[in-house]
Scaffold this motif. Structure first.
Motif, short mmCIF file in Angstrom:
data_model
loop_
_atom_site.label_atom_id
_atom_site.label_comp_id
_atom_site.label_asym_id
_atom_site.label_seq_id
_atom_site.Cartn_x
_atom_site.Cartn_y
_atom_site.Cartn_z
N GLY A 1 0.75 -0.89 -0.31
CA GLY A 1 0.24 0.19 -0.14
C GLY A 1 0.65 1.41 0.19
N VAL A 2 1.79 1.23 -0.59
CA VAL A 2 2.88 2.17 -0.23
C VAL A 2 2.51 3.33 -1.97
N PRO A 3 1.85 4.35 -2.02
CA PRO A 3 1.97 4.92 -2.98
C PRO A 3 3.59 5.16 -4.17
N SER A 4 3.60 5.27 -5.28
CA SER A 4 4.97 5.53 -5.98
C SER A 4 5.40 6.87 -5.53
N SER A 5 3.80 7.83 -5.39
CA SER A 5 4.68 9.35 -5.36
C SER A 5 5.25 9.27 -3.75
N THR A 6 5.44 8.77 -3.27
CA THR A 6 6.08 8.32 -1.84
C THR A 6 8.04 8.44 -2.16
N ILE A 7 7.87 7.74 -3.32
CA ILE A 7 9.48 7.51 -3.62
C ILE A 7 9.68 8.84 -4.48
N GLN A 8 11.15 9.23 -3.62
CA GLN A 8 11.02 10.67 -3.60
C GLN A 8 13.03 10.94 -4.47
N CYS A 9 13.34 9.81 -4.43
CA CYS A 9 14.95 9.75 -4.97
C CYS A 9 14.70 9.96 -6.56
N LYS A 10 15.79 9.78 -7.09
CA LYS A 10 16.22 10.43 -8.70
C LYS A 10 16.01 9.00 -8.96
N ILE A 11 15.65 8.48 -10.19
CA ILE A 11 15.58 7.30 -11.19
C ILE A 11 16.55 7.07 -11.81
N ALA A 12 17.42 6.56 -12.14
CA ALA A 12 18.69 6.27 -13.41
C ALA A 12 17.62 4.75 -14.09
N VAL A 13 18.38 4.65 -15.73
CA VAL A 13 17.24 3.35 -16.08
C VAL A 13 18.34 2.89 -16.99
N VAL A 14 18.11 2.20 -17.73
CA VAL A 14 19.01 1.75 -18.69
C VAL A 14 18.00 0.82 -19.86
N GLY A 15 17.62 1.93 -20.53
CA GLY A 15 16.79 1.63 -22.08
C GLY A 15 15.01 2.43 -21.76
N GLU A 16 14.66 2.76 -23.54
CA GLU A 16 13.58 3.13 -23.25
C GLU A 16 12.68 3.06 -22.87
N ARG A 17 11.68 1.49 -22.90
CA ARG A 17 10.97 0.78 -22.57
C ARG A 17 11.06 0.31 -20.85
N THR A 18 12.20 0.37 -20.19
CA THR A 18 12.10 0.47 -18.76
C THR A 18 11.64 1.91 -18.03
N ALA A 19 12.44 2.83 -18.41
CA ALA A 19 11.78 4.01 -18.79
C ALA A 19 10.39 4.34 -18.82
N SER B 1 7.88 2.28 -18.83
CA SER B 1 7.50 1.23 -17.66
C SER B 1 7.19 1.76 -16.07
N LEU B 2 8.20 2.88 -16.20
CA LEU B 2 8.17 3.06 -15.13
C LEU B 2 7.24 4.60 -15.10
N GLN B 3 7.36 5.17 -16.20
CA GLN B 3 6.53 6.68 -16.74
C GLN B 3 4.75 5.74 -16.07
N GLN B 4 4.67 5.01 -16.94
CA GLN B 4 3.26 3.94 -16.47
C GLN B 4 2.41 4.09 -14.88
N HIS B 5 3.85 3.74 -14.24
CA HIS B 5 3.02 3.84 -12.97
C HIS B 5 3.88 4.92 -12.04
N GLY B 6 3.68 6.24 -12.76
CA GLY B 6 3.60 7.73 -11.98
C GLY B 6 5.26 7.86 -11.48
N LEU B 7 6.23 7.15 -12.20
CA LEU B 7 7.53 7.02 -11.60
C LEU B 7 8.20 8.02 -12.70
N ALA B 8 9.44 9.35 -12.65
CA ALA B 8 9.96 9.60 -12.99
C ALA B 8 11.49 9.74 -13.75
N PHE B 9 12.05 9.16 -15.08
CA PHE B 9 13.35 8.99 -14.58
C PHE B 9 14.04 10.15 -14.93
N HIS B 10 15.15 10.09 -14.15
CA HIS B 10 16.71 11.31 -14.14
C HIS B 10 17.53 11.19 -14.86
#
Length: 247
Positions: free
Chosen positions: A82-100, A102-111
């Motif tokens: 029951g942890v909302p994705s909006s509570t994740i405040q740290c930056k996120i790094a990804v390897v690849g467009e599909r991974t990025a 997938s994150l965005q689909q769940h309300g998480l931004a990559f940096h």
């Protein structure tokens, strides 16, 4: 289907997990026939430490994801506790467009995303301050952890799938010039163990995503007909189309 399309008469066999098979409509739109026989499956790795690890995520400055499977497993853990994705405040790094994506689909931004979608290039280009946590699969190499000094959290495991071996063998012997696409070294190894004893390497053409997968194939003396510079499934198909238009 028009015979003028670049992949007309070609059968493309996908061996990766179900997530990578979203490329099927693109192959079909270019005249190719798609057959899907996953040789690996990814599943969330559940641990009694999951809730604690989730609460510790914001103690890090960066989270690192290298696959859609890692994102899915992470989101499953967020949902279960029951942890909302909006509570994740740290930056996120990804390897690849599909991974990025997938994150965005769940309300998480990559940096951060490297110019080439590989762990080797990631560690060369990822300059950061603070602490980083790499959310990995069970078969991930230590390249990122060693290269950037990140802590690790294994959130999913990759397991062999034998349920499609017989069907894949039948498809390979039925097609005149099948093209098998490998998206990971794990798929190469399973193919070598299960299919090659029944059907020699030389009767099939191969395409690969990434130099590490190509290296796994090279151990058996086999070179892919394409391995694009961009490490995505779409880039593989685009390269196959380009090769066909040259003929």
């Amino acid at each position: 289907m028009s015979s003028n399309l670049p992949l007309a008469g070609k059968t493309i066999i996908l061996t990766g997990s179900h997530k990578i098979q979203t490329i099927a409509p693109y192959i079909e739109a270019n005249g190719g026939q798609v057959k899907m026989f996953p040789l690996i499956e990814a599943q969330e790795l559940v641990s009694t430490e999951d809730e604690m690890r989730l609460t510790q995520c914001n103690d890090y400055d960066w989270l690192i994801f290298t696959s859609q499977n890692a994102v899915s497993a992470f989101v499953e853990k967020l949902t279960r506790f029951g942890v909302p994705s909006s509570t994740i405040q740290c930056k996120i790094a990804v390897v690849g467009e599909r991974t990025a994506e997938s994150l965005q689909q769940h309300g998480l931004a990559f940096h951060f995303m490297p110019t080439v979608y590989s762990a080797d290039v990631f560690v060369q280009e990822f300059n950061y301050e603070g602490r980083a946590l790499f959310l990995r699969g069970s078969l991930a190499k230590s390249t990122i952890a060693d290269g950037v000094g990140a802590d690790e959290w294994t959130v999913y495991e990759t397991v062999p799938s034998s349920k499609y071996i017989e069907a894949l063998h039948e498809a390979l012997i039925a097609e005149a010039e099948p093209i098998v696409v490998f998206a990971s070294p794990s798929s190469v190894e399973i193919y070598a163990q299960e299919l090659v004893p029944m059907l020699d390497w030389r009767y099939v053409k191969f395409a690969t995503i990434g130099h590490v997968t190509t290296q796994a194939l090279a151990k058996y003396g086999i070179a892919p007909i394409v391995q694009p510079q961009k490490y995505t499934m779409k880039a593989v198909i685009e390269q196959l189309i380009l090769e066909e238009t040259k003929l």
